[in-house]
Design a protein around this motif. Sequence first.
Motif, PDB file in Angstrom:
ATOM      1  N   PHE A 228       0.278   0.850  -7.484  1.00  0.00           N
ATOM      2  CA  PHE A 228      -1.049   0.272  -7.685  1.00  0.00           C
ATOM      3  C   PHE A 228      -2.186   1.180  -7.247  1.00  0.00           C
ATOM      4  O   PHE A 228      -3.353   0.861  -7.475  1.00  0.00           O
ATOM      5  CB  PHE A 228      -1.153  -1.064  -6.939  1.00  0.00           C
ATOM      6  N   GLY A 229      -1.882   2.317  -6.611  1.00  0.00           N
ATOM      7  CA  GLY A 229      -2.929   3.206  -6.129  1.00  0.00           C
ATOM      8  C   GLY A 229      -3.375   2.828  -4.727  1.00  0.00           C
ATOM      9  O   GLY A 229      -2.947   1.818  -4.161  1.00  0.00           O
ATOM     10  N   ALA A 230      -4.238   3.636  -4.162  1.00  0.00           N
ATOM     11  CA  ALA A 230      -4.704   3.395  -2.792  1.00  0.00           C
ATOM     12  C   ALA A 230      -6.104   3.949  -2.625  1.00  0.00           C
ATOM     13  O   ALA A 230      -6.506   4.913  -3.297  1.00  0.00           O
ATOM     14  CB  ALA A 230      -3.749   4.052  -1.786  1.00  0.00           C
ATOM     15  N   ARG A 231      -6.844   3.339  -1.717  1.00  0.00           N
ATOM     16  CA  ARG A 231      -8.194   3.789  -1.413  1.00  0.00           C
ATOM     17  C   ARG A 231      -8.168   4.659  -0.158  1.00  0.00           C
ATOM     18  O   ARG A 231      -7.299   4.511   0.708  1.00  0.00           O
ATOM     19  CB  ARG A 231      -9.121   2.590  -1.203  1.00  0.00           C
ATOM     20  N   LYS A 232      -9.126   5.522  -0.078  1.00  0.00           N
ATOM     21  CA  LYS A 232      -9.239   6.427   1.066  1.00  0.00           C
ATOM     22  C   LYS A 232      -9.225   5.638   2.381  1.00  0.00           C
ATOM     23  O   LYS A 232      -9.938   4.656   2.534  1.00  0.00           O
ATOM     24  CB  LYS A 232     -10.537   7.236   0.947  1.00  0.00           C
ATOM     25  N   GLY A 233      -8.365   6.077   3.300  1.00  0.00           N
ATOM     26  CA  GLY A 233      -8.285   5.437   4.609  1.00  0.00           C
ATOM     27  C   GLY A 233      -7.421   4.201   4.656  1.00  0.00           C
ATOM     28  O   GLY A 233      -7.306   3.564   5.709  1.00  0.00           O
ATOM     29  N   SER A 234      -6.773   3.832   3.525  1.00  0.00           N
ATOM     30  CA  SER A 234      -5.973   2.608   3.504  1.00  0.00           C
ATOM     31  C   SER A 234      -4.686   2.755   4.309  1.00  0.00           C
ATOM     32  O   SER A 234      -4.087   1.758   4.716  1.00  0.00           O
ATOM     33  CB  SER A 234      -5.653   2.205   2.061  1.00  0.00           C
ATOM     34  N   TYR A 235      -4.231   3.975   4.517  1.00  0.00           N
ATOM     35  CA  TYR A 235      -3.060   4.233   5.360  1.00  0.00           C
ATOM     36  C   TYR A 235      -3.158   5.650   5.897  1.00  0.00           C
ATOM     37  O   TYR A 235      -3.958   6.460   5.405  1.00  0.00           O
ATOM     38  CB  TYR A 235      -1.748   4.020   4.594  1.00  0.00           C
ATOM     39  N   THR A 236      -2.377   5.963   6.876  1.00  0.00           N
ATOM     40  CA  THR A 236      -2.404   7.290   7.485  1.00  0.00           C
ATOM     41  C   THR A 236      -2.080   8.356   6.445  1.00  0.00           C
ATOM     42  O   THR A 236      -1.053   8.287   5.765  1.00  0.00           O
ATOM     43  CB  THR A 236      -1.378   7.373   8.638  1.00  0.00           C
ATOM     44  N   GLY A 237      -2.959   9.305   6.310  1.00  0.00           N
ATOM     45  CA  GLY A 237      -2.749  10.371   5.333  1.00  0.00           C
ATOM     46  C   GLY A 237      -3.480  10.155   4.030  1.00  0.00           C
ATOM     47  O   GLY A 237      -3.504  11.042   3.175  1.00  0.00           O
TER      48      GLY A 237
END
Length: 506
Positions: A228-237
């Motif tokens: 689904f993708g991810a936004r900046k800062g949503s998880y470590t890295g």
Amino acid sequence: MNAPAASILVVDDEPDLRTLYELTLLREGYRVETASSVQEARDQLKAHRFDAVITDMRLPDGFGMELLQDLRDQQRRERCVVMTAYGSAENAVEALRSGAFDYLTKPVDLKQFRSVVASAVQGTGGVPAPRAARSPGQQRQSATATEHASGNAALDKLVGASEAIRNVKQRVAKVSRGMAPVLIHGESGTGKELVAQALHASSQRADGPLVAVNCGAIPENLLEAEFFGARKGSYTGATQDRDGYFQAARGGTLFLDEIGDLPLAMQSKLLRSIQERSVRPLGSTQEETVDVRIVSATHRDLAADVQSGRFRQDLYYRLNVIEIVIPPLRERREDLPALCAALLSRIAQESGMPVPALTDRALAAIAAHPLTGNVRELENLLHRAVALSDGEELHVDWPTGATDPQAVRPATSHGNSPHAQTTDATASTPHMAPQATACAAPLPSDLQAWLDQQEREILIRALKEAGFNRTATAARLGISLRQIRYRIARLNISVPNDQDPHDDMG
């Protein structure tokens, strides 16, 4: 001369919704007619030809499915999109199985509505008026000839003329025209991804991307971000926004290979994305509409996995709208010559070298193999044969336990040899078989590893007896120098390089 704008028939008994759909399509540049009942729609279909029919499922005098059946019975060109009430997954699946091009869930998202209509009218003759704001899927114009050519090329990769493979090709050509999800079922190595490629290339989405995902190769903690993708800062890295597989496949096809390997938690999230045609990237509060066709594949018995609770029943029904079963190689042995020719041609192209000729004897040796790994095993067998062959003819090893007729013939012709007669008599005596079986060693759990170990021990023994002279070892074992080199490398046998002055390794 420009092609006429596509013509759409909208069928809905609610005046406000009918007007909303009509205005939305008119703004997109389509020609639009409307109807409020099954009978009015039939009258419109008698009077006009359309590119697409958008119909509600429930109407005052019947069901939208009746219009779909009319279009099929009359072999009309119109593609039918059915609108169903929220949560009526069974209705959507029924419509797709009955031949609907696609479905929409009420309340209808207008962005999704425009996207589905744009996909439906492609290839039917009419085109929407150009608009700068169209999505990538809507920007594509009709390219029927190009899609037909690319589809044929992809179908040609499904090599063979057996009835089994012809049935697969016919089914691919038939179901590629719609948006219904397809489940490809077949044993490992049968070519499930090739079928997915052919489905995509034969569809109106051929200009869009085909994104292939191996569901069993993604770590469980990364599944949601990968899909689904991810936004900046949503998880470590996560140092920047990134798209997932759904976004990458927008306007094209998402191929979910080995779908049965997905954990249950991810199955639930995948089901929602397929039903709603939207995804929420990790770390985002907003959902994004995605326009993809879902094609999945598995070697597992998903129906049995549903019964045992390992696979969600609702996801299974959503994915298995149309099933394509790929036969194993053992059920289409008549395709072996064509498959071998095609694979050898590819091996030659990849290596940049001519390959030895495929003789009847080599083909017989290949046919003697059980080929439980299907086409993938056949390709590996041919790669090995090319590497080991000397001269102009392909040399293929006979499988353990199988007899090379040419090797047996000289021994049986020596009538004066008592040993030969005894051997032949023993081999041909039926009552000896049970005794031999009873005295045999236990069957290995890993046949290839056991054979490799036996071969390694024989080679090491022969090399030691020959003073690690490769040329002498090859002569002693009745194989070529090229074959001995290959086996030494494959089995990782350490051989001093200075023991064989005649062995030019260059």
